[in-house]
Design a protein around this motif. Structure first.
Motif, PDB file in Angstrom:
ATOM      1  N   ASN A  28       0.798  -1.368   0.078  1.00 54.36           N
ATOM      2  CA  ASN A  28      -0.073   0.011  -0.087  1.00 54.36           C
ATOM      3  C   ASN A  28       0.843   1.357   0.084  1.00 54.36           C
ATOM      4  O   ASN A  28       0.225   2.152   0.169  1.00 54.36           O
ATOM      5  N   ILE A  29       2.056   1.224  -0.381  1.00 51.37           N
ATOM      6  CA  ILE A  29       3.251   2.122  -0.367  1.00 51.37           C
ATOM      7  C   ILE A  29       3.587   2.627  -1.899  1.00 51.37           C
ATOM      8  O   ILE A  29       4.119   1.558  -2.520  1.00 51.37           O
ATOM      9  N   ALA A  30       3.567   3.646  -2.072  1.00 53.72           N
ATOM     10  CA  ALA A  30       4.154   4.088  -3.415  1.00 53.72           C
ATOM     11  C   ALA A  30       5.418   4.620  -3.320  1.00 53.72           C
ATOM     12  O   ALA A  30       5.665   5.361  -2.356  1.00 53.72           O
ATOM     13  N   THR A  31       6.457   4.225  -4.398  1.00 54.05           N
ATOM     14  CA  THR A  31       7.817   4.278  -4.067  1.00 54.05           C
ATOM     15  C   THR A  31       8.406   4.949  -5.147  1.00 54.05           C
ATOM     16  O   THR A  31       8.090   4.868  -6.353  1.00 54.05           O
ATOM     17  N   VAL A  32       9.268   5.853  -5.045  1.00 51.26           N
ATOM     18  CA  VAL A  32      10.026   6.491  -6.127  1.00 51.26           C
ATOM     19  C   VAL A  32      11.530   6.382  -5.846  1.00 51.26           C
ATOM     20  O   VAL A  32      11.881   7.114  -4.714  1.00 51.26           O
TER      21      VAL A  32
END
Length: 257
Positions: free
Chosen positions: A128-132
């Motif tokens: 549930n975590i967006a990463t860049v």
């Protein structure tokens, strides 16, 4: 529209810069909460757009890569772990005050937990975590948001990110020693107090038991999603991890100190 990967296959779609997903009785409350986060300056959550009459909600798309496999060198890196803990801390700070300013009837998927300090995410896990660029930058899927203590959310996050799951379970990438080290890193980056660290092992076990109880009750009531989860053995896995954490409680406490 493009179907998004992950849970609830065929139910979550990307349409340009928006995401269309199933709504529930709790969605109006969650949308008010998401607006509250925006007003506090927190940009790492979706912006609510609308709730359709067809049982769907529309929110803004949170850009970034989502991956639940901690065995992935990027997702399982220490850099990612620290950024995820800091993002959770920022989210908790932003969530403060919602209960005091929201004067409408509130409905949540999960039951509130006393003391009602903040609005917890309820499922702060890698998926549930967006990463860049190997850092956590955004949070998605707020269906399980609900009022509870900070520690209630931190406990589940540490369980998922360490992860404090028996290495014999499928997909568990780290040994116990590494799990304990990662739990300590997460708590330090989050800013956990000495009291929170002391209470963490039993809170994790209580959080998992509450999850199992909710899953079994929902499955018994005919909820297909939870029926599938129970049939897949998820409840048994959580119960096993409750035992696993209890068995290594003293070592976890030593690591957290």
């Amino acid at each position: 529209m493009k179907q998004l990967e992950g849970g609830r296959t065929g139910q979550i779609w990307r349409n340009g810069d928006t995401v269309v997903r199933p709504s529930g009785a709790w969605t109006p409350t969650v949308h008010r909460f998401l607006r509250h986060l925006r007003r506090t300056g927190f940009q790492g959550a979706p912006e609510p757009i609308e709730i359709s009459g067809e049982g769907q909600e529309v929110v803004s798309y949170v850009a970034g890569r989502v991956c639940e496999d901690l065995g992935d060198p990027s997702v399982g890196s220490e850099r990612m772990l620290i950024s995820a803990a800091r993002l959770l801390s920022d989210f908790h700070s932003a969530s403060e005050g919602f209960l005091e300013v929201d004067d409408e009837v509130q409905t949540w998927m999960l039951p509130p937990r006393e003391p009602r300090e903040i609005i917890c995410h309820g499922d702060y896990a890698p998926y549930n975590i967006a990463t860049v660029d190997d850092e956590a930058v955004g949070i998605i899927d707020f269906d399980t948001a609900h009022p509870a203590p900070h520690l209630w959310d931190l406990a589940y996050a540490v369980y998922r990110w360490a992860p404090l799951s028996d290495p014999a379970n499928p997909g568990v990438a780290f040994s116990l020693d590494e799990q304990l080290r990662r739990a300590q890193i997460f708590c330090t980056a989050y800013g956990a107090t000495a009291e929170e660290r002391r209470d963490l092992p039993e809170t994790i076990r209580g959080r998992l038991q509450a999850l199992v109880d909710f899953m079994l009750a929902s499955a018994a009531a005919g909820d297909e999603t939870f029926t599938e989860d129970v049939d897949a053995g998820d409840a048994r896995l959580y119960l096993g991890d409750i035992t696993y954490i209890g068995r290594h409680r003293d070592r976890l406490l030593d690591a957290l100190r």
